[in-house]
Motif scaffolding. Sequence first.
Motif, PDB file in Angstrom:
ATOM      1  N   HIS A 187      -1.394   4.087   4.501  1.00  0.00           N
ATOM      2  CA  HIS A 187      -2.778   3.991   3.841  1.00  0.00           C
ATOM      3  C   HIS A 187      -3.349   2.735   4.288  1.00  0.00           C
ATOM      4  CE1 HIS A 187      -2.127   7.544   1.699  1.00  0.00           C
ATOM      5  NE2 HIS A 187      -3.166   7.199   1.082  1.00  0.00           N
ATOM      6  N   SER A 210      -7.237  -2.704  -7.641  1.00  0.00           N
ATOM      7  CA  SER A 210      -7.600  -1.341  -8.114  1.00  0.00           C
ATOM      8  C   SER A 210      -8.106  -0.721  -7.125  1.00  0.00           C
ATOM      9  CB  SER A 210      -8.700  -1.564  -9.243  1.00  0.00           C
ATOM     10  OG  SER A 210     -10.010  -2.032  -8.598  1.00  0.00           O
ATOM     11  N   THR A 211      -7.976  -1.104  -5.704  1.00  0.00           N
ATOM     12  CA  THR A 211      -8.530  -0.193  -4.579  1.00  0.00           C
ATOM     13  C   THR A 211      -7.531   0.950  -4.620  1.00  0.00           C
ATOM     14  OG1 THR A 211      -9.443  -2.251  -3.656  1.00  0.00           O
ATOM     15  CG2 THR A 211      -8.855  -0.352  -2.198  1.00  0.00           C
ATOM     16  N   ASP A 212      -8.207   2.319  -4.241  1.00  0.00           N
ATOM     17  CA  ASP A 212      -7.252   3.306  -4.222  1.00  0.00           C
ATOM     18  C   ASP A 212      -6.583   3.218  -2.530  1.00  0.00           C
ATOM     19  OD1 ASP A 212      -6.805   6.034  -4.368  1.00  0.00           O
ATOM     20  OD2 ASP A 212      -7.775   6.382  -2.607  1.00  0.00           O
ATOM     21  N   GLY A 213      -5.213   3.507  -3.003  1.00  0.00           N
ATOM     22  CA  GLY A 213      -4.294   3.167  -1.721  1.00  0.00           C
ATOM     23  C   GLY A 213      -3.305   2.070  -2.008  1.00  0.00           C
ATOM     24  N   VAL A 238      -7.062   1.387   3.262  1.00  0.00           N
ATOM     25  CA  VAL A 238      -7.317   0.288   2.477  1.00  0.00           C
ATOM     26  C   VAL A 238      -7.944  -0.954   2.776  1.00  0.00           C
ATOM     27  CG1 VAL A 238      -5.818  -1.423   0.999  1.00  0.00           C
ATOM     28  CG2 VAL A 238      -5.007   0.676   0.977  1.00  0.00           C
ATOM     29  N   THR A 269       0.835  -1.173   0.005  1.00  0.00           N
ATOM     30  CA  THR A 269      -0.035   0.076   0.137  1.00  0.00           C
ATOM     31  C   THR A 269       0.929   1.146  -0.109  1.00  0.00           C
ATOM     32  OG1 THR A 269      -0.199   0.246   2.304  1.00  0.00           O
ATOM     33  CG2 THR A 269      -1.690  -1.196   1.506  1.00  0.00           C
ATOM     34  N   LYS A 270       0.324   2.497  -0.298  1.00  0.00           N
ATOM     35  CA  LYS A 270       0.634   3.684  -0.160  1.00  0.00           C
ATOM     36  C   LYS A 270       1.221   3.659   1.444  1.00  0.00           C
ATOM     37  CE  LYS A 270      -1.551   6.006  -3.702  1.00  0.00           C
ATOM     38  NZ  LYS A 270      -2.617   7.109  -3.961  1.00  0.00           N
TER      39      LYS A 270
END
Length: 177
Positions: free
Chosen positions: A18, A75-78, A22, A14-15
């Motif tokens: 995040h 494709s989840t943000d983060g 997430v 992850t970022k």
Amino acid sequence: MKSSTPQHWHVLYTKHRHEKKVEQLLQEKNIEVFLPMIKTIRIWSDRKKKILTPLFARYIFVKVHSKKDFYDALSTDGVIKSVKFGSDYAMVRANEIFQIKQLLNLEEASDIKVENHLPRSGQKMKICYGPLIGLDCEVVNANNKCKVVVRIESIQNYITAHLPSLYLEPKTFIGNS
């Protein structure tokens, strides 16, 4: 992507900071997720505070049941990527996830942290008491406490914790192993 069985968990990278967001987004997508958290003490100039932080920085574990779930998770943000070793996706066995959960629920365990290398010296032991009974580990004696190192082979990391020495017994070797 190699097909995964429900017995294995994928590792997502992850970022920075995040992981909790997430986890929430994956849960909203009905994807089974595991984010191991530990209590740590953060110190500021004016105060100390106990907070929950991820055991594995920037890692989150997902159990997917289809390629669609896998790509939805990616494709989840983060989420930056799925962790790979060479050309293979990093997969964590269900029993390793179970052992991490057991360790995090063990009240007698303290100073839990992740190491990505083993100490140079130490005795091979087996945990003989509590929910981690039967687990092989390596012990490093520090300040009269037993520091246990548990290897999570799938992601090439190690968990360390302090456990009472009465929880441990020497590991017996069968044959020439």
